[in-house]
Each structure stands twice: as structure tokens, then as C-alpha cells.
Write an enzyme that holds these catalytic residues in place. Sequence first.
Site, mmCIF file in Angstrom:
data_model
loop_
_atom_site.group_PDB
_atom_site.id
_atom_site.type_symbol
_atom_site.label_atom_id
_atom_site.label_comp_id
_atom_site.label_asym_id
_atom_site.label_seq_id
_atom_site.Cartn_x
_atom_site.Cartn_y
_atom_site.Cartn_z
ATOM 1 N N THR A 224 1.181 -1.166 -0.257
ATOM 2 C CA THR A 224 0.183 0.009 -0.057
ATOM 3 C C THR A 224 1.017 1.055 -0.096
ATOM 4 O O THR A 224 2.160 0.432 0.274
ATOM 5 C CB THR A 224 -1.243 -0.210 0.997
ATOM 6 N N THR B 187 -4.672 2.496 -1.794
ATOM 7 C CA THR B 187 -3.874 0.837 -2.161
ATOM 8 C C THR B 187 -4.388 0.111 -3.960
ATOM 9 O O THR B 187 -5.433 0.827 -4.103
ATOM 10 C CB THR B 187 -3.550 0.028 -0.966
ATOM 11 N N ASP C 178 -9.754 -9.000 0.229
ATOM 12 C CA ASP C 178 -10.329 -8.867 1.561
ATOM 13 C C ASP C 178 -11.021 -8.511 1.949
ATOM 14 O O ASP C 178 -11.506 -8.153 3.483
ATOM 15 C CB ASP C 178 -9.909 -7.096 1.344
#
Length: 570
Positions: free
Chosen positions: A379, A397, A421
Amino acid sequence: MTSISKIFLGFLILFISSFQLTAQGGRIPVSAEKGMVVSSHYLASEVGRDILAQGGTAVDASIATAFALSVTLPSAGNIGGGGFLVYYGGDAETTTFNFREKAPLAATREMYLDENGEIKNNSNHEGLLSVGVPGTVAGLYKAHQKFGKLEWSELVQPAIEIAENGFPVSPHLVGFSNWVLENEDEYPSTAEVFLKNGEALESGDILIQKDLAETLKRIRDKGGVEGFYQGKTASLIADFMKSNGGIITKKDLKVYEAEEMEPITGTYRGYDIIGMAPPSSGGVAIVEMLNILEAYDLKEKKHNSAESLHFITEAMRRAYADRAQFLGDLNFNEQVPLDKLTSKEYAEMLADQIQENIASKSDSANFNKAHLVYESPQTTHLSVVDSEGNAVSLTYTLEQSYGSKIVVKGAGFLLNNEMGDFNAIPGYTDTKGRIGTKPNQIEPGKRMLSSMSPTIVAKDGKPVIVIGSPGGRTIINTVLQVILNMVDYDMNIAKAIESPRFHHQWLPDVTYFEEWGFSPDTQRIYYEMGHEFKIRESQGRAMGIYLDHETGIIEAAADSRSYDGRAVGY
């Protein structure tokens, strides 16, 4: 002066200039009086500094810096990803902007699972199905609409010029180019950008990105919504998806919106803490940990002593357990107990559970059987302060380094792989760190949970510390430790950033120490308390600013863990 002396002086100046370009990080902060920009690439920091010098606001400079990073730092800087921006004005106004990516409208709860309930071919991290609807351009534009002073076109133009004229390739980018060469048959559109005449780039080569420049020109000329989410760029994205098995459509792009949100706030030893609300988990977790740690005199216990490490670890353990159990996109989780999680009373209850010199055990059965999915450390963060005292902390990111590693053909930019994620296997937990809890399961239009933690620390209505970092799930603890280093241990911003760091995230139940800075005796005592630990090479790349309101001096530091990071003031 003799000719030999002149030659020696010339070499000395050249050496110093080269050193400043590549190795600015250290324990001595950079100082300025008017404004400051800190980012992970020196060219982007210089772009931001120039915007400040032209009378731009901190938001203006952060936008220009972010667009420049999308050219110079393709591993994380982006227009194909998303992130968060925290703002603290010189007039004490605070707000945040959420431009986290969203699940496509065709996404489903179990879209990555095979007939046995297992993830198919790592498809939540690789390939076009792993791509969330990008949010960066919409978020930057929304922030500009409220706090921008210079024209939008002026902020995008520097990035266009870098893309057209090129910049010297770094060793990190060389490594990616070699990977592209090995995988060019699977990633032909990426090879068109990151190979040179069919060969891998070499350090010092000049990388020119013509398609990216044209995409940025559309963003410059038509604004941050029409220029990216509609028109030619949207068609290039949608057509590329349709031709290669992706599910993002023109409708996904057209309906995407960034949102302005109330910040998460707390206090710590007389300072105000301003962070990002979910889907960032950083604001809640940092406030919760600081509330717990307020019960202990960390300064008396000494920096990175076994005793201090013990209490900080126990705070980390509890905050990350709550992160797993409760946090997700607030638009899909109306019952998230934010007030409770960030309250002093709840922290006192958690602190009462902590035993002196005896480690707790992370037990998923007692924490709703939640689990932690992998979150890439790639990131990037930038911090900005302008001459009016306005401050911006911005983290964004692509997820993994270079995201999905897939470039949109004809558009020149990399796409994220943020769908990884989400909790891909609903309800499933194991001791290695996978989460299956409901708040972060996949739903169409939902934003995935993030550890990005852009944070501003203030006192008496003025920003004092502007901080953030990359590092996946370690981001939260990196930011926490920089704050502790300054508030509890009286370090300057550079020492606070350079100090050795550690990380615990509830599950797996292990602490990770950076390989330097923790003595064998400290490690032994920590282990005897019942803490398991491992050694890792590095953690985070923090970018921070400190404002001394008594002297008017601004101090800043770019983490030396970031090769090309730079703090630039004026």
C-alpha cells in the site's frame, strides 16, 4: 582553489545529491516553515510541494501527489485502486473521504468457492474476478470539490508530464518487470507497459507510459467522474473485463460513488485522535488500543522493554479480535457498536482482563470464531500540511504489490485485487488466520474491510502529527507505535518512524519482531511471559509530519524502509 580541489568538490556535491535522492530516511527530520509533503516517491513529493508553493491547499497537494504516485509507484500508487483520506483543517474542521473499492454488482457471497467449499485457484487474489470497482479518482475528485483551491486540471497535469516524459526505473520496478517477462503470455497487456522491446527493464531505464498519460488527460479534461467512470476509459475497462472473464460493467463504474464520512475520534493523554471509520478498521482499532494503554505508564516502563511490549501486545490482541468480530462496511452493517468499541469504559473492562507479566491466549471460540484473511503489505501513504495549517493523511492501495498485475489494455493502468480482502469462505475459521464473520462477507456494492489507517493527532484544535503507513494488517500497529513513540517516549518524528516495530493481530497467536532493535534479553523475558514470537525483516513504511505550533516549524520524515521515500518542504 586548485583544479584538483574543484574536481573533488564536484564529486562531493554529486555524491551528496545522489544520496539525498535515494536515502533520505534517518533519525533527523526534514524541517520547513510553510508546508510539507511526505510520500513514497521523491518525484511525487516534489509535485506536491510545488502545488503548495503555487498556493494550493493540503488537499490540492495530496491529490497531485497521489496522481504522480500512480505513475512513479505503480506497485501501490494508483487510479485503479482505492483508499481513504483524513482531513484536519487549520480551523479545526475535521472530515474523511472513503473511496474504498466496491464489490461488482454481479458479485455473490460464495463466488470464489468450488463444489467442496474451497477457494478455486486463488481466484479471490488472482485474475479479473479479484478486481473491485476502483474508487481512487472519485475520492480525490470529491475531496477537491470541497477543499480544493487550484483548478483540477492543474493537479493532474504534473502526473501527465511524468507519464509522457518518463522517469528512472527503480530496482523494485526492475523486479516486477522481470516477473512480467516470465509471465508475459498470461499478462500481455501488462507486458506492453512494463517490458522494453520485449525485454525486462533495467535500473535507470526511463519508463514512458503513453496510454496512462492519455487516461490521465481524460481525467484532467472531463473531471474525476466523467473522465474515468464514463466515456472512453469506462468503455476500455468494461470491454476488457467482458473479453477476459471479468464482471465489472459500465453500470458498476457509473454508479460508483465516494462518500464523505464522520471520522472516528478519541483521546490519548490530552491529545485528540482522528481516524477513519469502517470499512477502514484502523480508526476504531487505534482508538481502542490507545484507550487500553492509557491505563499504563509506558514512559516509566521504557521504550520496547519486555514489560511495555507485553501491555502493548495485549492491547493489540483485543483490538484485532474486535476488528474480526464486528467491523465491515457501515452501509451493510448498521449494528456495528462503534461507540462501545471506542469508549473509555469498554477499554477499562478490557484492561482489567490483562495480567501483568502473563500473556493472554487468542481463543477463536471466545471471539465469535472469527478469522483473519490475508492482507497484502503493498500500500502507500502520503502526509501533507499547508501554510494555513490544514493537514491531510491519505492512504491508498491496489492490495498486493502491483495489485492484480493486470493492466487495462489501452488505458495503461493496473487494476487492484481488493476482492481478496472479503471473507471468502462464509463462517469458516482456522488458527492460521482466516476470517469468516458476516460483517465482511461479499455482497454486491459492498466495500471490503481494510487495515489502512490514515490518522491525525491534534491538540488544542490544531493538528500536531500526520501519520500513516502501508503494510497490510500491520498498518494499524505501525501507526499506533509511531504515536506512542512521540507521545509516551518523547521522540521526534524521524526517530519515532525509524524505531524498530512489532506486530500482533490476535490470530495467529504470534508476535512478529523486526529483525533488529529487540535485544536477546528482551526477547527472552517476553517469551517467558508466554508470548510466542517470530522475526521478520521489516514492517511498514511510515510517512509522517509533526507541527510544532510554538516555533512554527514543520518537521517530517520518510521511512528509510521506503527506498524512494522523500519528505519535501518549502
